[in-house]
Design a protein around this motif. Structure first.
Motif, PDB file in Angstrom:
ATOM      1  N   VAL A   1       1.261  -0.800  -0.201  1.00 38.01           N
ATOM      2  CA  VAL A   1       0.300  -0.071  -0.098  1.00 38.01           C
ATOM      3  C   VAL A   1       1.294   1.262  -0.074  1.00 38.01           C
ATOM      4  N   MET A   2       0.836   1.749  -0.793  1.00 41.38           N
ATOM      5  CA  MET A   2       1.857   3.328  -1.176  1.00 41.38           C
ATOM      6  C   MET A   2       0.345   4.997  -0.549  1.00 41.38           C
ATOM      7  N   LEU A   3       1.060   5.644  -0.671  1.00 41.12           N
ATOM      8  CA  LEU A   3      -0.043   7.125  -0.743  1.00 41.12           C
ATOM      9  C   LEU A   3       1.653   7.904  -1.144  1.00 41.12           C
ATOM     10  N   VAL A   4       0.394   8.269  -1.644  1.00 41.88           N
ATOM     11  CA  VAL A   4       1.173  10.076  -2.753  1.00 41.88           C
ATOM     12  C   VAL A   4       0.439  10.881  -2.711  1.00 41.88           C
ATOM     13  N   GLY A   5       0.313  12.012  -2.693  1.00 40.42           N
ATOM     14  CA  GLY A   5       0.050  13.667  -2.089  1.00 40.42           C
ATOM     15  C   GLY A   5       1.036  14.482  -2.445  1.00 40.42           C
ATOM     16  N   LEU A   6       0.286  15.618  -2.380  1.00 33.95           N
ATOM     17  CA  LEU A   6       0.988  16.928  -2.258  1.00 33.95           C
ATOM     18  C   LEU A   6       1.453  17.215  -1.320  1.00 33.95           C
ATOM     19  N   LEU A   7       3.482  17.705  -1.350  1.00 30.69           N
ATOM     20  CA  LEU A   7       3.705  17.709   0.616  1.00 30.69           C
ATOM     21  C   LEU A   7       4.527  19.502   0.182  1.00 30.69           C
ATOM     22  N   SER A   8       3.434  20.388   0.355  1.00 29.20           N
ATOM     23  CA  SER A   8       3.310  22.315   0.730  1.00 29.20           C
ATOM     24  C   SER A   8       4.459  22.362   1.961  1.00 29.20           C
ATOM     25  N   LYS A   9       5.462  23.209   1.547  1.00 34.87           N
ATOM     26  CA  LYS A   9       6.269  24.138   2.428  1.00 34.87           C
ATOM     27  C   LYS A   9       6.054  25.559   2.346  1.00 34.87           C
ATOM     28  N   ASN A  10       6.556  26.305   3.336  1.00 35.50           N
ATOM     29  CA  ASN A  10       5.970  27.826   2.430  1.00 35.50           C
ATOM     30  C   ASN A  10       6.186  27.589   1.924  1.00 35.50           C
TER      31      ASN A  10
ATOM     32  N   THR B   1       6.359  23.306  -3.409  1.00 36.75           N
ATOM     33  CA  THR B   1       5.577  22.351  -3.019  1.00 36.75           C
ATOM     34  C   THR B   1       6.063  21.331  -4.004  1.00 36.75           C
ATOM     35  N   CYS B   2       5.951  19.818  -3.824  1.00 35.22           N
ATOM     36  CA  CYS B   2       6.472  18.772  -4.442  1.00 35.22           C
ATOM     37  C   CYS B   2       5.947  17.686  -3.809  1.00 35.22           C
ATOM     38  N   VAL B   3       5.435  16.468  -5.539  1.00 36.09           N
ATOM     39  CA  VAL B   3       4.743  15.778  -4.923  1.00 36.09           C
ATOM     40  C   VAL B   3       5.009  14.546  -4.490  1.00 36.09           C
TER      41      VAL B   3
ATOM     42  N   GLU C   1       8.834  24.248 -11.719  1.00 35.40           N
ATOM     43  CA  GLU C   1       7.325  24.764 -12.336  1.00 35.40           C
ATOM     44  C   GLU C   1       5.928  25.951 -11.152  1.00 35.40           C
ATOM     45  N   TYR C   2       6.217  24.753 -10.276  1.00 36.01           N
ATOM     46  CA  TYR C   2       4.939  24.954  -8.802  1.00 36.01           C
ATOM     47  C   TYR C   2       5.058  26.397  -8.018  1.00 36.01           C
ATOM     48  N   TYR C   3       6.671  26.454  -7.794  1.00 36.36           N
ATOM     49  CA  TYR C   3       7.534  27.212  -6.753  1.00 36.36           C
ATOM     50  C   TYR C   3       6.308  28.887  -7.021  1.00 36.36           C
ATOM     51  N   GLY C   4       5.476  28.613  -5.566  1.00 33.17           N
ATOM     52  CA  GLY C   4       4.586  29.765  -5.091  1.00 33.17           C
ATOM     53  C   GLY C   4       3.766  30.392  -5.722  1.00 33.17           C
ATOM     54  N   LYS C   5       3.339  29.199  -6.200  1.00 35.51           N
ATOM     55  CA  LYS C   5       1.820  29.218  -6.892  1.00 35.51           C
ATOM     56  C   LYS C   5       0.979  28.091  -6.163  1.00 35.51           C
ATOM     57  N   PRO C   6      -0.518  27.687  -6.287  1.00 39.21           N
ATOM     58  CA  PRO C   6      -1.075  27.721  -6.119  1.00 39.21           C
ATOM     59  C   PRO C   6      -1.505  25.893  -6.644  1.00 39.21           C
ATOM     60  N   VAL C   7      -1.647  25.028  -6.012  1.00 42.15           N
ATOM     61  CA  VAL C   7      -1.631  23.601  -6.904  1.00 42.15           C
ATOM     62  C   VAL C   7      -2.346  22.831  -6.370  1.00 42.15           C
TER      63      VAL C   7
ATOM     64  N   LEU D   1      -1.116  11.768 -12.211  1.00 37.81           N
ATOM     65  CA  LEU D   1      -1.160  12.605 -12.079  1.00 37.81           C
ATOM     66  C   LEU D   1      -2.234  13.899 -13.041  1.00 37.81           C
ATOM     67  N   SER D   2      -2.742  14.577 -12.110  1.00 35.19           N
ATOM     68  CA  SER D   2      -3.107  15.466 -12.930  1.00 35.19           C
ATOM     69  C   SER D   2      -2.757  17.138 -11.754  1.00 35.19           C
ATOM     70  N   LEU D   3      -1.650  17.927 -12.576  1.00 35.56           N
ATOM     71  CA  LEU D   3      -1.495  18.789 -11.394  1.00 35.56           C
ATOM     72  C   LEU D   3      -1.437  20.172 -12.275  1.00 35.56           C
ATOM     73  N   ARG D   4      -2.449  20.903 -11.525  1.00 35.00           N
ATOM     74  CA  ARG D   4      -3.213  22.516 -11.566  1.00 35.00           C
ATOM     75  C   ARG D   4      -3.222  23.499 -11.588  1.00 35.00           C
ATOM     76  N   SER D   5      -2.792  24.214 -11.831  1.00 30.43           N
ATOM     77  CA  SER D   5      -1.839  25.800 -10.958  1.00 30.43           C
ATOM     78  C   SER D   5      -2.801  27.311 -12.543  1.00 30.43           C
ATOM     79  N   ILE D   6      -2.195  27.969 -11.889  1.00 30.48           N
ATOM     80  CA  ILE D   6      -2.354  28.872 -12.772  1.00 30.48           C
ATOM     81  C   ILE D   6      -2.592  28.844 -14.309  1.00 30.48           C
ATOM     82  N   ARG D   7      -3.132  28.820 -14.759  1.00 32.58           N
ATOM     83  CA  ARG D   7      -3.607  29.070 -16.498  1.00 32.58           C
ATOM     84  C   ARG D   7      -2.395  27.212 -16.864  1.00 32.58           C
TER      85      ARG D   7
END
Length: 440
Positions: free
Chosen positions: A331-340, A343-345, A370-376, A389-395
């Motif tokens: 059993v594995m877990l995948v998620g977004l890890l955000s700090k400051n 953001t990284c998968v 590519e996703y530094y400082g952006k909401p993902v 995985l679908s990574l959605r950010s601004i535009r």
């Protein structure tokens, strides 16, 4: 008998060079009406390369006299060119099916248009057994797509990660309904109609489609669904389980063609369940795993015994948009890890002894920039050995695949229609194995 032994050796050679042939197939459709064989365009140097590779594996000192006499008959040039009818007409039926079962999927569909017998081969029990003995390839991804202007024009698309190619198809009776692909098992995909709340089972590879009888219990569309095979040899027997936030659940048995309920959840399970309905379930053997929150943990249901069990497992810190996956029975877990602002998968593995998540991999830093400082926001489509995985950010809405076995990240090309090259938007999806013998 000596010729049969040499032919059986040929089966192993075909399987060994399977990846080589797969790279030379460029496209096929699922009706078998048009197939482009890129191998036919090989030049003489490439053909001689194949011959030399095969003949290098055979030491002349170890050949018996009978094998030497058959050497000219069973070399690759004779297989590519004119094959002797007197030999191949005596090919045993079981060996014939074993050879075909080890060829690429595109080749199987090409064989369907040869004759009626070969077309009906995919539905035979003997061929299903031979196909089940072949080592499972990478899963494919079945997705629900639309044109970006609403859901008036909804369709389906299949992504083959080994060739990095999209295949477009339509299943009679499915579109333009409002469907979600909610689960899969083997070569079968489970769909949920959001309007009627009916379940459907299909094999998108051969366009086989079946509507399940209505569930005896009333439920809203916000349910989490699991699916498990009960006959792995033929992919023709399965069970579907849906679970609601209030603890209600039902089980569909394809053998009985009916829904049933075996009891209720244990009293130790806190209700109502806080479930991420976008997170897919994981199936290992006869057991289905559901992820829950408040408290964080996993619900496990064994369809063979009817027993529910809950495990309280704290999540890693700073995680969001997480879901569970499966890799080699783990059993594995995948998620977004955000700090400051970073953001990284990340990928974690569940440790059986401690019931804690251990990080085993994360997306390369170059891709994370590519996703530094952006909401993902992230969503996972398919969690069986390989993730989409679908990574959605601004535009931006980027799709990537991750191979849990090879720990390899790759970008997914845009899903475009083959005629006008119009881009299609992916609404949801799930992973499935391309089994042309699986029937709903």
């Amino acid at each position: 008998m000596e010729r049969v032994a040499v032919l059986r050796q040929l089966v192993g050679e075909i399987q060994a060079f399977r990846d080589f042939y797969e790279r030379r197939w460029c496209s096929f459709d699922f009706d078998g009406s048009s197939i482009e064989d890129d191998y036919c365009c090989l030049d003489l140097e490439e053909k001689s390369e194949i011959v030399n590779m095969l003949e290098a594996n055979m030491s002349p000192n170890k050949r018996s006299r009978s094998e030497k006499s058959c050497r000219i008959l069973f070399t690759i040039p004779n297989l590519i060119g004119t094959m002797e009818q007197e030999i191949w007409k005596e090919l045993p039926e079981d060996l014939h099916e074993a050879v075909i079962a080890r060829l690429p999927i595109a080749t199987l569909f090409r064989f369907r248009i040869v004759c009626q017998k070969w077309n009906s081969l995919l539905t035979s029990n003997s061929f299903s057994r031979h196909f089940s003995e072949v080592q499972l390839m990478n899963p494919w991804f079945y997705t629900i797509v639309h044109d970006g202007f609403g859901f008036d024009k909804v369709g389906g698309a299949i992504y083959d990660p080994s060739l990095k190619k999209w295949h477009h198809l339509s299943i009679p009776g499915v579109y333009p309904k409002m469907f979600l692909s909610v689960a899969s098992a083997g070569g079968l995909v489970c769909l949920l109609d959001l309007n009627t709340r009916h379940f459907y089972i299909c094999n998108p590879l051969i366009k086989a489609f079946k509507e399940l009888p209505p569930s005896s219990a009333r439920f809203c569309s916000r349910v989490v669904v699991g699916m498990v095979l009960t006959d792995n040899a033929t992919n023709r027997s399965y069970k579907v389980v849906w679970l609601g936030c209030n603890g209600d659940y039902e089980i569909y048995d394809s053998v009985q063609n009916s829904w049933s309920r075996r009891g209720s959840l244990p009293q130790s399970v806190k209700l109502p369940l806080s479930i991420n309905f976008k997170a897919q379930t994981v199936c290992i053997g006869s057991t289905i795993y559901f992820i829950r929150a408040n408290p964080d943990g996993i619900l496990r249901y064994d369809v063979s015994t009817g027993i529910w069990k809950q495990f309280i497992i704290p999540l890693p810190l700073h995680i969001s948009d997480h879901t569970i996956a499966e890799c080699g029975g783990k059993v594995m877990l995948v998620g977004l890890l955000s700090k400051n602002a970073a953001t990284c998968v990340c990928i974690w593995e569940l440790q059986k002894m401690t019931l804690l998540w251990k990080e085993v991999d994360r997306m390369p830093n170059v891709s994370c920039l590519e996703y530094y400082g952006k909401p993902v926001k992230m969503s996972c489509m398919g969690n069986q050995g390989m993730l989409m995985l679908s990574l959605r950010s601004i535009r931006s809405n980027r799709f990537i695949t991750y191979d849990l076995f090879k720990k390899k990240w790759e970008k997914v090309p845009d899903c475009t229609l083959p005629i006008n090259k119009r881009k299609q938007w992916i609404a949801c999806g799930t992973a499935f194995y391309p089994f042309p013998t699986a029937l709903p």
